[in-house]
Motif scaffolding. Structure first.
Motif, PDB file in Angstrom:
ATOM      1  N   SER A 272      41.195  43.704  33.513  1.00 23.22           N
ATOM      2  CA  SER A 272      42.235  44.321  33.889  1.00 23.22           C
ATOM      3  C   SER A 272      43.594  43.730  33.476  1.00 23.22           C
ATOM      4  CB  SER A 272      42.139  44.408  35.437  1.00 23.22           C
ATOM      5  OG  SER A 272      41.183  45.342  35.901  1.00 23.22           O
ATOM      6  N   GLU A 273      43.725  42.442  33.411  1.00 21.80           N
ATOM      7  CA  GLU A 273      44.855  41.665  33.390  1.00 21.80           C
ATOM      8  C   GLU A 273      45.002  41.716  31.760  1.00 21.80           C
ATOM      9  OE1 GLU A 273      48.299  40.367  33.566  1.00 21.80           O
ATOM     10  OE2 GLU A 273      47.148  39.757  35.332  1.00 21.80           O
ATOM     11  N   ALA A 274      43.956  41.664  31.057  1.00 23.67           N
ATOM     12  CA  ALA A 274      44.125  41.830  29.189  1.00 23.67           C
ATOM     13  C   ALA A 274      44.675  43.178  29.189  1.00 23.67           C
ATOM     14  CB  ALA A 274      42.676  41.686  28.824  1.00 23.67           C
ATOM     15  N   ALA A 275      44.262  44.333  29.625  1.00 25.08           N
ATOM     16  CA  ALA A 275      44.556  45.658  29.610  1.00 25.08           C
ATOM     17  C   ALA A 275      46.100  45.580  29.538  1.00 25.08           C
ATOM     18  CB  ALA A 275      44.050  46.778  30.147  1.00 25.08           C
ATOM     19  N   TRP A 276      46.406  45.244  30.730  1.00 25.87           N
ATOM     20  CA  TRP A 276      48.032  45.335  31.331  1.00 25.87           C
ATOM     21  C   TRP A 276      49.016  44.427  30.117  1.00 25.87           C
ATOM     22  CZ3 TRP A 276      50.577  48.115  34.342  1.00 25.87           C
ATOM     23  CH2 TRP A 276      51.729  48.078  34.874  1.00 25.87           C
ATOM     24  N   GLN A 277      48.498  43.501  29.834  1.00 30.32           N
ATOM     25  CA  GLN A 277      49.317  42.500  28.874  1.00 30.32           C
ATOM     26  C   GLN A 277      49.323  43.132  27.420  1.00 30.32           C
ATOM     27  OE1 GLN A 277      50.958  39.602  29.395  1.00 30.32           O
ATOM     28  NE2 GLN A 277      50.507  39.912  31.581  1.00 30.32           N
TER      29      GLN A 277
ATOM     30  N   ALA B 281      42.352  46.306  44.980  1.00 28.37           N
ATOM     31  CA  ALA B 281      41.519  47.013  43.725  1.00 28.37           C
ATOM     32  C   ALA B 281      41.949  48.302  43.380  1.00 28.37           C
ATOM     33  CB  ALA B 281      39.825  46.923  43.930  1.00 28.37           C
ATOM     34  N   GLN B 282      42.446  49.097  44.404  1.00 23.71           N
ATOM     35  CA  GLN B 282      42.806  50.394  44.382  1.00 23.71           C
ATOM     36  C   GLN B 282      44.306  50.560  43.571  1.00 23.71           C
ATOM     37  OE1 GLN B 282      42.881  51.733  48.301  1.00 23.71           O
ATOM     38  NE2 GLN B 282      40.680  52.131  48.442  1.00 23.71           N
ATOM     39  N   SER B 283      44.986  49.684  43.902  1.00 20.18           N
ATOM     40  CA  SER B 283      46.196  49.511  43.215  1.00 20.18           C
ATOM     41  C   SER B 283      46.126  49.019  41.762  1.00 20.18           C
ATOM     42  CB  SER B 283      47.288  48.576  44.164  1.00 20.18           C
ATOM     43  OG  SER B 283      47.642  49.073  45.255  1.00 20.18           O
ATOM     44  N   VAL B 284      45.199  48.117  41.602  1.00 13.88           N
ATOM     45  CA  VAL B 284      45.132  47.536  40.189  1.00 13.88           C
ATOM     46  C   VAL B 284      44.607  48.603  39.378  1.00 13.88           C
ATOM     47  CG1 VAL B 284      43.594  46.492  38.701  1.00 13.88           C
ATOM     48  CG2 VAL B 284      44.587  45.144  40.595  1.00 13.88           C
ATOM     49  N   THR B 285      43.645  49.611  39.789  1.00 22.39           N
ATOM     50  CA  THR B 285      43.305  50.691  39.217  1.00 22.39           C
ATOM     51  C   THR B 285      44.208  51.825  38.883  1.00 22.39           C
ATOM     52  OG1 THR B 285      40.929  50.451  40.290  1.00 22.39           O
ATOM     53  CG2 THR B 285      41.423  52.660  39.415  1.00 22.39           C
TER      54      THR B 285
ATOM     55  N   SER C  25      47.462  54.951  35.209  1.00 24.69           N
ATOM     56  CA  SER C  25      48.800  55.422  34.956  1.00 24.69           C
ATOM     57  C   SER C  25      49.582  54.924  33.821  1.00 24.69           C
ATOM     58  CB  SER C  25      49.862  55.418  36.333  1.00 24.69           C
ATOM     59  OG  SER C  25      50.037  54.116  36.710  1.00 24.69           O
ATOM     60  N   HIS C  26      49.083  53.956  33.399  1.00 28.01           N
ATOM     61  CA  HIS C  26      49.901  53.659  32.017  1.00 28.01           C
ATOM     62  C   HIS C  26      49.773  54.189  30.756  1.00 28.01           C
ATOM     63  CE1 HIS C  26      51.487  50.534  29.150  1.00 28.01           C
ATOM     64  NE2 HIS C  26      51.642  49.689  30.099  1.00 28.01           N
ATOM     65  N   PRO C  27      50.654  54.615  30.058  1.00 30.64           N
ATOM     66  CA  PRO C  27      50.476  55.599  29.025  1.00 30.64           C
ATOM     67  C   PRO C  27      49.787  55.140  27.939  1.00 30.64           C
ATOM     68  CG  PRO C  27      52.880  54.831  29.215  1.00 30.64           C
ATOM     69  CD  PRO C  27      52.043  54.313  30.286  1.00 30.64           C
TER      70      PRO C  27
END
Length: 446
Positions: free
Chosen positions: A15-20, A103-107, A112-114
């Motif tokens: 999750s963190e890797a995807a966000w970065q 977890a729901q907020s992380v998801t 929602s990230h384009p």
């Protein structure tokens, strides 16, 4: 044309890797096998689900290495830390969260990230091309684990990880238990009463230890050996090391005064920590267990205040595999034999939610630099991030490599400071001051 980074696993590291990577402009695909393929420990298909404790441990960024890691992740715009802060629960000096909304907020943030998409399927073979981060964590699926083992030509190291039970608050007898953080730590009344305490007399403690040692426990399959990570030992294993071990570990009575009987000091204390914002669920701190379910309920109900306990989740034990990273990974966290594959998170041999997410953050930034042709300076080994990645990619002895939490023993010394216990406070502050300056400079250089 925008490049794509594929990430296998939607836990803390993935999750963190995807966000970065997505925030750096890459297209990201998260490949997550849940909920189609279930695991022993997960309950949902949410990304970033917490499967053991709900705590990210100490949030002290001046005197604690994991607190420093929190600081570094926040400085790097980390999703996991931002979400943890949003769903924080009272836990004294620790950063504990309400696990389901977390977890729901992380998801929600990732979906929602384009630049991010999620593909729900099991990856069973090592990809042969493209750019990939494998962040499958301690419960890597059997097929993929076999593929990794076949590629490395080595058996993946393994130990057994345990999870603690969770109890419904309304089943706890508060005429015997009381609310208090150890040493009344915390700035607010809510923080100073963040833990629920169940006291034991000496006779009660001795009877509990007898029952614990005699309890029916999970047996391992033929050929399996139980190598445990010391930071997550089952309570039965601790008890087998000596009858007083638990009393000097998770059941230590120091820093607490029984509000129901202030004149008598408990011989031992079992602590529970709030597991959700409603305060309806509490987990037993440090009580990871390999007792079978029937034995768990019988033994744990011997604890004063928990005699009528109802369990939202019983404890359990599962196999946890990880790479011999000092042998298999290069300094960029790439598999030496297939450098288009990076590994991140617990599968690399770091231990804990924070460390796993941190290695996801770092793997993503290294991948972004490589994919976009940037020249990225090495991560300073004086930082918490750098100390961890240095440890797993060559700083540790490959022959004795075991999962490691971040700690100041991984940091290069600061010259001219006092040693021993008396100089520890100044030494730790010097470590954190140096790390913050070096981490800030590294981020600014990108």
């Amino acid at each position: 044309m925008t490049q794509t980074l594929n990430i296998i696993g939607g836990g803390m590291a993935g999750s963190e890797a995807a966000w970065q990577a997505a925030n750096a402009g890459l297209n990201v695909v998260i490949h997550e096998m849940r909920p189609k393929v279930e695991t022993f420990a997960h309950q949902t298909g949410d990304l970033g689900e917490m499967v053991c404790s709900n705590s990210f441990r100490s949030d002290d960024d001046e005197q604690n290495a994991v607190g420093l890691l929190h600081w570094e992740m926040r400085a790097a715009g980390g999703l996991i830390m931002a979400t943890a802060d949003k769903h924080k629960l009272p836990a004294g000096g620790a950063l504990a969260v309400d696990r389901e909304p977390f977890a729901q907020s992380v998801t929600a943030a990732l979906k929602s990230h384009p630049n991010i998409s999620v593909s729900y399927e099991e990856i069973t073979e090592l990809p042969t091309d493209g750019h990939w981060i494998i962040a499958t964590g301690p419960l890597t699926s059997g097929n993929l684990a076999d593929a990794i083992a076949n590629e490395t030509g080595k058996d993946a190291l393994a130990f057994f990880d345990a999870i603690a039970p969770i109890i419904y608050f309304d089943s706890i007898d508060m005429s015997q238990a009381w609310m208090q953080s150890r040493y009344d730590k915390g700035e607010t009344e809510e923080e100073r009463t963040a833990y629920l305490n169940c006291p034991m007399t000496r006779d009660q403690y001795e009877a509990f230890i007898d029952a614990l040692l005699a309890s029916d426990k999970t047996e391992f399959k033929e050929g399996e050996t139980a190598g445990y990570f010391d930071g997550c030992l089952p309570i039965e294993v601790m008890a087998e090391r000596g009858r007083e071990t638990l009393r000097f570990g998770p059941m230590k009575p120091v820093g607490l005064t029984n509000a129901n009987d202030p004149e008598n000091k408990p011989y031992a204390v079992v602590q529970l920590r709030r597991d959700n914002a409603l305060g309806t669920l509490y987990n037993i701190v440090g009580f990871q267990t390999k007792m079978k379910y029937g034995a768990q309920t019988d033994v744990l109900r011997m604890i004063p205040g928990l005699q009528d306990a109802q369990f939202a989740r019983l404890g359990g034990i599962h196999r946890n595999t990880f790479l011999n990273s000092p042998t298999l990974l290069d300094g960029q966290m790439r598999l030496k034999s297939k450098p288009h594959l990076r590994f991140a998170g617990q599968i690399t041999g770091v231990e804990g939610y924070v460390e796993s997410a941190a290695m996801g953050l770092l793997a993503a930034r290294l991948a972004v630099a490589e994919i976009t042709g940037q020249e990225l300076d090495p991560v300073p080994h004086t930082t918490a991030m750098g100390a961890l990645v240095t440890h797993i990619t060559g700083g540790a002895d490959a022959k004795t490599f075991q999962p490691m939490n971040v700690n100041f023993g991984l940091f290069p010394p600061v010259e001219g400071l006092k040693g021993g216990r008396k100089g520890r406070k100044d030494r730790y502050k010097a470590y954190t001051d140096r790390a913050k300056a070096d981490w800030t400079a590294w981020l600014d250089s990108q």
